[in-house]
Scaffold this motif. Structure first.
Motif, PDB file in Angstrom:
ATOM      1  N   LYS A  14       3.322  15.717  -0.361  1.00 29.46           N
ATOM      2  CA  LYS A  14       4.096  16.871   0.089  1.00 29.46           C
ATOM      3  C   LYS A  14       3.829  18.061  -0.819  1.00 29.46           C
ATOM      4  CE  LYS A  14       8.835  18.337   1.160  1.00 29.46           C
ATOM      5  NZ  LYS A  14      10.259  17.923   1.234  1.00 29.46           N
ATOM      6  N   GLY A  15       3.478  19.196  -0.232  1.00 25.04           N
ATOM      7  CA  GLY A  15       3.235  20.416  -0.985  1.00 25.04           C
ATOM      8  C   GLY A  15       1.855  20.530  -1.594  1.00 25.04           C
ATOM      9  N   ALA A  16       1.031  19.496  -1.473  1.00 25.44           N
ATOM     10  CA  ALA A  16      -0.302  19.518  -2.082  1.00 25.44           C
ATOM     11  C   ALA A  16      -1.263  20.338  -1.235  1.00 25.44           C
ATOM     12  CB  ALA A  16      -0.826  18.106  -2.261  1.00 25.44           C
ATOM     13  N   THR A  17      -2.331  20.786  -1.871  1.00 25.49           N
ATOM     14  CA  THR A  17      -3.348  21.585  -1.185  1.00 25.49           C
ATOM     15  C   THR A  17      -4.619  20.797  -0.909  1.00 25.49           C
ATOM     16  OG1 THR A  17      -4.183  22.386  -3.315  1.00 25.49           O
ATOM     17  CG2 THR A  17      -2.510  23.737  -2.196  1.00 25.49           C
ATOM     18  N   HIS A  18      -4.793  19.658  -1.604  1.00 29.79           N
ATOM     19  CA  HIS A  18      -6.012  18.871  -1.470  1.00 29.79           C
ATOM     20  C   HIS A  18      -5.669  17.402  -1.207  1.00 29.79           C
ATOM     21  CE1 HIS A  18      -7.475  22.414  -3.595  1.00 29.79           C
ATOM     22  NE2 HIS A  18      -8.733  22.011  -3.439  1.00 29.79           N
ATOM     23  N   TYR A  19      -6.443  16.764  -0.330  1.00 29.25           N
ATOM     24  CA  TYR A  19      -6.350  15.309  -0.213  1.00 29.25           C
ATOM     25  C   TYR A  19      -6.864  14.681  -1.508  1.00 29.25           C
ATOM     26  CZ  TYR A  19      -5.323  15.035   4.833  1.00 29.25           C
ATOM     27  OH  TYR A  19      -4.718  15.101   6.078  1.00 29.25           O
ATOM     28  N   GLN A  20      -6.279  13.554  -1.885  1.00 24.96           N
ATOM     29  CA  GLN A  20      -6.686  12.851  -3.093  1.00 24.96           C
ATOM     30  C   GLN A  20      -6.861  11.366  -2.796  1.00 24.96           C
ATOM     31  OE1 GLN A  20      -2.492  12.306  -5.392  1.00 24.96           O
ATOM     32  NE2 GLN A  20      -3.049  14.433  -4.899  1.00 24.96           N
ATOM     33  N   PRO A  21      -7.704  10.680  -3.548  1.00 25.55           N
ATOM     34  CA  PRO A  21      -7.937   9.256  -3.258  1.00 25.55           C
ATOM     35  C   PRO A  21      -6.672   8.424  -3.443  1.00 25.55           C
ATOM     36  CG  PRO A  21      -8.933   9.895  -5.352  1.00 25.55           C
ATOM     37  CD  PRO A  21      -8.480  11.154  -4.705  1.00 25.55           C
ATOM     38  N   ILE A  22      -6.596   7.345  -2.673  1.00 29.91           N
ATOM     39  CA  ILE A  22      -5.480   6.414  -2.767  1.00 29.91           C
ATOM     40  C   ILE A  22      -6.022   5.019  -2.444  1.00 29.91           C
ATOM     41  CG2 ILE A  22      -4.812   6.751  -0.336  1.00 29.91           C
ATOM     42  CD1 ILE A  22      -1.886   6.390  -1.170  1.00 29.91           C
ATOM     43  N   SER A  23      -5.482   4.014  -3.054  1.00 31.53           N
ATOM     44  CA  SER A  23      -5.933   2.656  -2.761  1.00 31.53           C
ATOM     45  C   SER A  23      -5.399   2.220  -1.400  1.00 31.53           C
ATOM     46  CB  SER A  23      -5.449   1.687  -3.833  1.00 31.53           C
ATOM     47  OG  SER A  23      -4.038   1.498  -3.721  1.00 31.53           O
ATOM     48  N   TRP A  24      -6.056   1.240  -0.785  1.00 31.53           N
ATOM     49  CA  TRP A  24      -5.589   0.725   0.486  1.00 31.53           C
ATOM     50  C   TRP A  24      -4.166   0.157   0.349  1.00 31.53           C
ATOM     51  CZ3 TRP A  24      -7.278   1.621   5.186  1.00 31.53           C
ATOM     52  CH2 TRP A  24      -8.622   1.971   5.396  1.00 31.53           C
ATOM     53  N   ASP A  25      -3.914  -0.592  -0.719  1.00 33.76           N
ATOM     54  CA  ASP A  25      -2.584  -1.186  -0.896  1.00 33.76           C
ATOM     55  C   ASP A  25      -1.508  -0.109  -0.966  1.00 33.76           C
ATOM     56  OD1 ASP A  25      -3.545  -3.752  -0.842  1.00 33.76           O
ATOM     57  OD2 ASP A  25      -3.592  -4.001  -3.022  1.00 33.76           O
ATOM     58  N   ASP A  26      -1.779   0.939  -1.750  1.00 38.87           N
ATOM     59  CA  ASP A  26      -0.794   2.013  -1.883  1.00 38.87           C
ATOM     60  C   ASP A  26      -0.608   2.778  -0.575  1.00 38.87           C
ATOM     61  OD1 ASP A  26      -0.349   1.333  -4.504  1.00 38.87           O
ATOM     62  OD2 ASP A  26      -1.575   2.947  -5.352  1.00 38.87           O
ATOM     63  N   ALA A  27      -1.702   2.938   0.168  1.00 41.71           N
ATOM     64  CA  ALA A  27      -1.614   3.640   1.456  1.00 41.71           C
ATOM     65  C   ALA A  27      -0.724   2.870   2.420  1.00 41.71           C
ATOM     66  CB  ALA A  27      -3.009   3.818   2.047  1.00 41.71           C
ATOM     67  N   PHE A  28      -0.945   1.574   2.531  1.00 41.19           N
ATOM     68  CA  PHE A  28      -0.134   0.769   3.450  1.00 41.19           C
ATOM     69  C   PHE A  28       1.326   0.731   3.005  1.00 41.19           C
ATOM     70  CE2 PHE A  28      -4.302  -1.422   4.440  1.00 41.19           C
ATOM     71  CZ  PHE A  28      -4.418  -0.861   5.701  1.00 41.19           C
ATOM     72  N   LYS A  29       1.550   0.695   1.693  1.00 40.30           N
ATOM     73  CA  LYS A  29       2.930   0.674   1.194  1.00 40.30           C
ATOM     74  C   LYS A  29       3.639   1.975   1.549  1.00 40.30           C
ATOM     75  CE  LYS A  29       5.785  -0.413  -2.836  1.00 40.30           C
ATOM     76  NZ  LYS A  29       6.803   0.594  -2.459  1.00 40.30           N
ATOM     77  N   LYS A  30       2.961   3.107   1.374  1.00 36.95           N
ATOM     78  CA  LYS A  30       3.580   4.391   1.703  1.00 36.95           C
ATOM     79  C   LYS A  30       3.950   4.458   3.187  1.00 36.95           C
ATOM     80  CE  LYS A  30       1.797   7.499  -1.857  1.00 36.95           C
ATOM     81  NZ  LYS A  30       3.145   7.871  -2.342  1.00 36.95           N
ATOM     82  N   ILE A  31       3.031   4.019   4.035  1.00 36.62           N
ATOM     83  CA  ILE A  31       3.304   4.086   5.474  1.00 36.62           C
ATOM     84  C   ILE A  31       4.417   3.116   5.847  1.00 36.62           C
ATOM     85  CG2 ILE A  31       2.317   3.873   7.783  1.00 36.62           C
ATOM     86  CD1 ILE A  31      -0.474   4.310   6.413  1.00 36.62           C
ATOM     87  N   GLY A  32       4.334   1.890   5.335  1.00 37.52           N
ATOM     88  CA  GLY A  32       5.360   0.898   5.638  1.00 37.52           C
ATOM     89  C   GLY A  32       6.732   1.333   5.173  1.00 37.52           C
ATOM     90  N   ASP A  33       6.799   1.882   3.951  1.00 35.84           N
ATOM     91  CA  ASP A  33       8.094   2.352   3.434  1.00 35.84           C
ATOM     92  C   ASP A  33       8.644   3.480   4.298  1.00 35.84           C
ATOM     93  OD1 ASP A  33       7.948   0.527   1.396  1.00 35.84           O
ATOM     94  OD2 ASP A  33       7.392   1.986  -0.165  1.00 35.84           O
ATOM     95  N   LYS A  34       7.760   4.372   4.727  1.00 36.75           N
ATOM     96  CA  LYS A  34       8.228   5.499   5.547  1.00 36.75           C
ATOM     97  C   LYS A  34       8.730   5.008   6.904  1.00 36.75           C
ATOM     98  CE  LYS A  34       7.671   9.147   4.182  1.00 36.75           C
ATOM     99  NZ  LYS A  34       8.529  10.015   3.346  1.00 36.75           N
TER     100      LYS A  34
END
Length: 769
Positions: A136-156
């Motif tokens: 949120k509020g960022a200007t650039h995409y940044q790398p993220i691990s697959w595990d962290d990506a799935f956790k963020k989506i699942g939590d949301k």
């Protein structure tokens, strides 16, 4: 305008012109230029070895399915040279490219800066090589691990007040296996919000055919084209949108078939074909295709069909039993007398005027059809994307059943699907309005109670985002923003999301107009080798004619940090549902055979799926109307003649009908290049094709820069900086490319019953820029 608004990433292509070069319009398609154009793209993106390796396996029985259109492959022998077309080769070049986007690329390029590029430039950056996240509020995409990506989506997803606050979109590229697991996850999560690309294209077809003949699909096979007397092609441009269809049309012509083309524009691929796989084609010898070209005005198709039917009825009265198939009508239909009574209300001259086709030409069409019953009728978006799209498809059915042209060799209905597995998505139950029997079967096989209330389709999803009813949007492929109508409205809706997620192969504009948080999850393409636990997996797809066949990628992925669509679904399901899930997602993630075994338990027609899909060329799904049997929920075993009035259009002085079309150098929203070779347009996309008399009458001239306005519902929509091109199109009609003109398609201008955006007809005004 506030600084915050000014710095928002652009939702549309930049309003700037390139360096337009005009050439004469072509009167034939393909030939050596098609081969040259395809090879240039392949060599530039993939290189000779990788590119040729892919081309030699594309659409072969032991290879992979083209990710472009859904035109079927031959059941028997396939070309040893090239079982693909120019645009298929360009589609392969897009996914086989060796260019890749890494963390360094995203660090160097802000979202706002990327949005300043045009769609062609964005798409040519390369394959997305790793998951990236935009906080949120960022200007650039940044790398993220697959595990962290799935956790963020699942939590949301788990933080939402209701599962109905999330929507899950599907593009037509998604395989049967991934589509099945995707809808299974979404329904176990608790919603039917499953908008898909079919909502924007052939939904009118699905609604009309399901109601009329009991199945929302066509009734012909490819072999029927080689055993037919007449082919009608209405509202479809095969030379650009389904180029391999030209080979089937050529074979039909060689065997004596007549072709009637119905289209507002004179299209090269309907007039002639130089087959580059034949000696004649290589020598530049052209096969003439259309015996009769009816240049109907935009949405004049209903009037044209009624005029043909009226002429056929006249011929039937003169020769009773020789024109209409009374045995078929008696045994299979209802409402024949009421339909004729309705038809008799119309005056032929009035119908010809409404269609804007000379009556003498319509009489020619009726003469071709009157003593024939082996008739195939093909159609696409030119029919379906109108307010009366469903009714027009039903009028096509009327014509077919008058002639008894369903359920026999060489005859039937042929809606030509755009994306390679859009029909398979729906078969796999990607649908916001599932049938109760489908949900009953899910409950029986898996044990959970799936949701029963209807979900949001594409238009409803956009409106729900605007109203704050949708918080999370997950897209399995596609370029949602550029594919949808009313670009400004849709962009505003997407920006109201708390999270947007896109499963993608390449960068597109939908990644740049996003929710508060955004993720891009890189997936394998059709041509990529899909290895799980050291074993190569394959997927399957369904083409326009209901054939299920395997697709096995064979190119080495250019990044080890990509994941198949199915694996993404399974990992997301585990991260979201956790221990409350009753589905064995681990099993599905490790073995696509396991998915197919369960598809066979859930979906009719897939018995022994794993065995039959391994048969070279695959297998046909059951299709009762193809066998002359009809069973709709509404009408039982009868096909009911549909009675529909002509569409009424109030076209004010100074207004024009506008239809959106593809250039030859694009597939859906993917822009391969900036040329439209057949229409003579080079290095430009911001053009508007106009009738030459209209150009003069309006005081414009060729090459003039203009702005386009739409005031539907009292809301002004503007598409600025287009170049006027005089062209062969009926008076009062214009054509523009999408997505550039999508800003003019109102979100609430939709087809009756199907809710499909009316991308093929809006009324506009044109002013000098």
């Amino acid at each position: 305008m506030s600084k915050e608004i000014e710095e928002r990433p652009a939702a549309e292509n930049p309003e700037e012109l390139l360096h337009l070069k005009l050439e004469p319009q072509k009167k034939w398609a393909a030939g050596i230029p098609a081969v040259s154009a395809a090879m240039v793209d392949i060599l530039k993106e993939a290189g000779f070895v990788r590119g040729m390796e892919g081309l030699f396996k594309m659409n072969k029985k032991d290879g992979f399915d083209c990710s472009g259109c859904a035109w079927p492959d031959p059941d028997d022998d396939r070309s040893p040279i090239a079982e693909y077309c120019e645009n298929g080769a360009k589609a392969l070049a897009e996914e086989a490219t060796t260019k890749k986007l890494t963390a360094e690329f995203f660090a160097q390029n802000s979202v706002t800066d990327l949005a300043k590029l045009n769609d062609y430039e964005i798409g040519k950056k390369g394959r997305i090589a790793q998951p990236v996240y935009l906080p949120k509020g960022a200007t650039h995409y940044q790398p993220i691990s697959w595990d962290d990506a799935f956790k963020k989506i699942g939590d949301k997803l788990n933080s939402l007040k209701s599962p109905n606050e999330a929507a899950f979109y599907t593009s037509g590229r998604t395989s049967n296996e991934a589509s099945f697991t995707y809808q299974l996850f979404v329904r176990e999560y608790g919603t039917n919000n499953l908008p898909d690309c079919s909502n924007m294209c052939h939904e009118s077809t699905g609604v009309a055919l399901a109601d009329s003949i009991g199945i929302g699909k066509g009734t012909v096979t490819l072999n029927d084209f080689y055993d037919t007397d007449v082919i009608i092609i209405i509202g479809q441009n095969p030379g650009t949108n389904h180029p391999r269809m030209l080979t089937a049309l050529q074979k039909a012509k060689e065997r004596g078939s007549k072709i009637i083309a119905v289209n507002p524009l004179h299209e090269a691929g309907l007039m002639g074909f130089k087959n580059p796989q034949t000696v004649k084609g290589l020598l530049g010898i052209n096969t003439h295709l259309a015996d009769l070209y009816l240049q109907v005005k935009i949405n004049g198709d209903m009037a044209l069909l009624k005029a043909i039917e009226k002429l056929l009825y006249k011929a039937e009265l003169e020769n009773p039993g020789k024109v209409f198939d009374h045995e078929f009508i008696k045994n299979n239909t209802e409402g024949y007398v009421a339909f004729l009574d309705h038809l008799n209300q119309y005056d032929l001259n009035q119908l010809a005027s409404e269609a804007d086709v000379p009556l003498a030409q319509i009489e020619q069409a009726a003469d071709i059809l009157k003593d024939k019953s082996k008739i195939i009728i093909c159609w696409a978006m030119g029919v379906t994307q109108h307010k009366n799209g469903v009714a027009t498809v039903k009028e096509i059915v009327n014509l077919a059943i008058l002639k008894g042209s369903i359920g026999k060799p060489g005859a039937g209905l042929c809606p030509v699907r755009g994306h390679s597995n859009v029909q398979g998505n729906r078969t796999m139950m990607i649908f916001d309005k599932p049938y109760p029997r489908q949900m009953d079967k899910l409950k029986e096989v898996y044990g959970f109670e799936p949701p029963r209330e209807h979900g949001y389709d594409v238009v409803e999803s956009i409106q729900a985002m605007h109203e704050g009813k949708l918080k999370v949007f997950f897209a399995m492929g596609g370029n949602f923003l550029s594919a949808t109508p009313d670009t400004t409205y849709t962009a505003e809706a997407l920006r109201k999301l708390v999270m947007s997620v896109h499963v993608s192969t390449k960068l597109n504009r939908s990644h740049l107009v996003h929710g508060e948080e955004a993720l891009i999850l890189p997936t394998l393409s059709r041509s990529d080798k899909d290895m799980i636990n050291g074993e190569a997996q394959f997927i399957s797809c369904e083409n326009s004619m209901g054939v299920i066949q395997m697709s096995k990628g064979m190119l080495e992925p250019i990044s080890k940090d990509m994941m198949s669509e199915n694996q993404i679904v399974c990992r997301l399901a585990k991260a979201t549902l956790g221990s409350r899930s009753v589905v064995n997602w681990d099993k599905y993630e490790k073995s696509y055979d396991a998915i197919r075994d369960d598809i066979a338990r859930v979906i009719p027609g897939f018995e022994d799926y794993n065995q039959r899909v391994r048969i070279p060329a695959g297998f046909y799904l059951p299709n009762a109307p193809r066998m002359g049997k009809f069973e709709s929920e509404k009408h039982g075993s009868r096909v009911v003649f549909n009675i529909a009035d002509l569409p009424k259009h109030e076209q004010a002085d100074g207004e024009y009908r506008m239809t959106t079309i593809r250039s030859h150098d694009q597939f859906n929203t993917t822009i391969y290049g900036l040329d439209d070779r057949y229409r003579g347009i080079h290095n430009e996309r911001r053009v508007i094709f106009m009738n030459e008399t209209d150009v003069q009458k309006a005081g414009f001239k060729s090459g003039e820069q203009v702005d386009l306005y739409n005031n539907y519902g009292g809301v002004e929509r503007v598409a600025r900086l287009f170049v006027v091109i005089p062209y062969s199109i009926p008076a009062g009609c214009t054509a523009t490319y999408y997505p550039e003109a999508n800003v003019l398609i109102p979100i609430d201008s939709v087809a009756e019953q199907s809710n499909t955006p009316t991308s093929k007809l809006v009324f506009i005004k044109i002013k000098k820029h």
